[in-house]
Design an enzyme around this catalytic site. Structure first.
Site, mmCIF file in Angstrom:
data_model
loop_
_atom_site.group_PDB
_atom_site.id
_atom_site.type_symbol
_atom_site.label_atom_id
_atom_site.label_comp_id
_atom_site.label_asym_id
_atom_site.label_seq_id
_atom_site.Cartn_x
_atom_site.Cartn_y
_atom_site.Cartn_z
ATOM 1 C CE1 TYR A 171 -4.229 2.064 0.564
ATOM 2 C CE2 TYR A 171 -3.110 3.473 2.154
ATOM 3 C CZ TYR A 171 -3.826 3.243 1.322
ATOM 4 O OH TYR A 171 -5.534 4.205 1.229
ATOM 5 C CE LYS A 199 -3.640 4.592 -2.472
ATOM 6 N NZ LYS A 199 -5.149 4.646 -3.185
HETATM 7 N N1 LIG Z 1 -10.433 4.735 4.028
HETATM 8 C C1 LIG Z 1 -9.682 4.883 4.542
HETATM 9 O O1 LIG Z 1 -8.989 5.875 5.553
HETATM 10 C C2 LIG Z 1 -8.370 5.492 3.049
HETATM 11 C C3 LIG Z 1 -7.501 6.884 3.651
HETATM 12 C C4 LIG Z 1 -6.635 7.018 3.152
HETATM 13 C C5 LIG Z 1 -6.890 6.826 0.951
HETATM 14 N N2 LIG Z 1 -8.037 5.947 1.051
HETATM 15 C C6 LIG Z 1 -8.219 5.825 -0.272
HETATM 16 O O2 LIG Z 1 -9.247 6.235 -0.314
HETATM 17 C C7 LIG Z 1 -10.022 5.220 -1.784
HETATM 18 C C8 LIG Z 1 -11.150 4.542 -0.865
HETATM 19 O O3 LIG Z 1 -10.919 4.357 -0.262
HETATM 20 P P1 LIG Z 1 -12.042 3.040 0.466
HETATM 21 O O4 LIG Z 1 -12.087 3.657 2.522
HETATM 22 O O5 LIG Z 1 -13.242 3.644 0.504
HETATM 23 O O6 LIG Z 1 -11.835 1.493 0.254
HETATM 24 P P2 LIG Z 1 -13.507 0.731 -0.382
HETATM 25 O O7 LIG Z 1 -12.962 -0.453 0.120
HETATM 26 O O8 LIG Z 1 -14.317 0.505 0.799
HETATM 27 O O9 LIG Z 1 -12.952 0.970 -1.811
HETATM 28 C C9 LIG Z 1 -12.220 0.932 -2.966
HETATM 29 C C10 LIG Z 1 -13.121 0.612 -4.332
HETATM 30 O O10 LIG Z 1 -12.801 0.397 -5.295
HETATM 31 C C11 LIG Z 1 -13.329 -0.623 -5.906
HETATM 32 N N3 LIG Z 1 -12.089 -1.867 -6.226
HETATM 33 C C12 LIG Z 1 -11.306 -2.554 -5.606
HETATM 34 N N4 LIG Z 1 -10.498 -2.994 -6.539
HETATM 35 C C13 LIG Z 1 -10.648 -2.859 -8.064
HETATM 36 C C14 LIG Z 1 -10.505 -3.119 -9.203
HETATM 37 N N5 LIG Z 1 -9.900 -3.831 -10.045
HETATM 38 N N6 LIG Z 1 -11.115 -2.516 -10.158
HETATM 39 C C15 LIG Z 1 -12.201 -0.992 -9.695
HETATM 40 N N7 LIG Z 1 -12.762 -0.764 -8.771
HETATM 41 C C16 LIG Z 1 -12.215 -1.817 -7.875
HETATM 42 C C17 LIG Z 1 -13.500 -1.845 -4.392
HETATM 43 O O11 LIG Z 1 -14.595 -2.857 -4.871
HETATM 44 C C18 LIG Z 1 -14.390 -0.546 -3.942
HETATM 45 O O12 LIG Z 1 -15.673 -0.612 -4.136
HETATM 46 C C19 LIG Z 1 -8.630 4.237 -1.798
HETATM 47 O O13 LIG Z 1 -8.171 4.652 -3.310
HETATM 48 C C20 LIG Z 1 -7.420 3.794 -0.100
HETATM 49 O O14 LIG Z 1 -6.746 4.139 -0.560
HETATM 50 C C21 LIG Z 1 -8.394 5.234 2.311
#
Ligand SMILES: NC(=O)c1ccc[n+]([C@@H]2O[C@H](COP(=O)([O-])OP(=O)(O)OC[C@H]3O[C@@H](n4cnc5c(N)ncnc54)[C@H](O)[C@@H]3O)[C@@H](O)[C@H]2O)c1
Length: 266
Positions: free
Chosen positions: A155, A159
């Site tokens: 990750y 990132k």
């Molecule tokens: N949740 C957090 O605390 C957090 C913090 C920093 C950054 N982020 C970033 O924010 C973004 C969303 O995070 P989240 O917490 O909503 O995660 P989440 O797991 O709820 O959502 C991620 C989505 O990406 C989709 N996905 C995965 N592989 C895929 C593919 N091959 N093709 C199309 N879609 C695909 C999943 O089905 C899911 O709906 C991510 O990029 C994550 O790295 C999240």
């Protein structure tokens, strides 16, 4: 309405961050295309936006599959004539340490987080260049892309790669008036995403207690919610940001700016 008349593609539209950003763009007048490898995430997000009075379309698509990405972009062009905004949000979170990470898991995580962003950017940007109206591309990073987090090798690596992907793509696309910026979220308050899951007709997600007390370590004392990222995404997508490209906008409650030994709320 800052995005009236614009068409936005958002990848990874789970009820959490992608759903929040898709809803925020729709609230500002954009027609939103919700893209996810899990068909229910694409379709339920689009149905939720439509029910709120917005315009949305759900397209199931694996962002690591170039044929599927090309078909997705072709469908958006057929329905809407083009794309103005792309939010590369799909990602795989979590992982293991460099000692334990299995190759297969490493490869899939880098493939979704890095290659998925590359493929969507490539094909959406080609469509934007062909239409000649410029555009805005947003890449969702993480504070884990700025710092070395333990137990999260794939990750953190992917990132941080996206931070410089953003700058390099911004240089490639500047001559076409396509801006490319990243948005850095951090550990996110789960309440809003959980409530959205329930609104989409799902069960409230079960969550084990968090090992780290994130809010206590943040200078503001509060974790951001998806709506805070949505507002930043609206800004980067809108003409208000017309001179901003190759930039990283951190919506992290001050996490990255903090002097590392300082414990703010002790
Ligand atoms: N949740 C957090 O605390 C957090 C913090 C920093 C950054 N982020 C970033 O924010 C973004 C969303 O995070 P989240 O917490 O909503 O995660 P989440 O797991 O709820 O959502 C991620 C989505 O990406 C989709 N996905 C995965 N592989 C895929 C593919 N091959 N093709 C199309 N879609 C695909 C999943 O089905 C899911 O709906 C991510 O990029 C994550 O790295 C999240």
């Amino acid at each position: 309405m800052k995005l009236e008349g614009k068409v936005a593609v958002v990848t990874g539209t789970s009820p959490n961050i992608g759903g929040g950003i898709a809803g925020g763009l729709a609230d500002e007048g954009a027609a939103v295309v919700c893209v996810d490898v899990v068909a229910a995430n694409a379709e339920q997000c689009a149905a939720w936006i439509t029910k709120r009075g917005g315009r949305a379309l759900g397209i199931p698509c694996d962002v690591t599959n170039e044929t599927q990405v090309q078909a997705m972009v072709a469908r958006v062009r057929a329905e809407h004539g083009g794309v103005d905004v792309l939010v590369n949000n799909a990602g795989i979170l979590g992982g293991q340490s460099v000692l334990d990470m299995p190759l297969e898991r490493w490869t899939r995580q880098l493939s979704v987080n890095l290659t998925g962003t590359f493929l969507c950017t490539k094909h959406v940007a080609r469509a934007m260049v062909e239409r000649g109206r410029g555009g805005s591309i947003i890449v969702i990073v993480s504070t884990a892309g700025h710092q070395g987090q333990t137990g999260n090798i794939g990750y953190c690596t992917s990132k941080s790669g996206l931070l410089n992907f953003t700058r390099a793509a911004a240089m490639d696309l500047a001559q076409h008036r396509i801006r490319v910026n990243s948005l850095t979220p951090t550990a996110t308050d789960v309440a809003e995403g959980d409530a959205r899951a329930v609104e989409w007709g799902r069960a409230k997600p079960e969550r084990p207690p968090r090992v780290l007390d994130f809010a206590k370590m943040l200078p503001t004392g509060e974790m951001p919610s998806p709506r805070h990222y949505a507002r930043a995404a609206v800004f980067l997508a809108s003409d208000d940001a017309e001179m901003i490209t190759g930039f990283d906008l951190r919506v992290d409650s001050g996490a990255i700016a903090k002097y590392w030994p300082w414990v703010p709320h002790r």
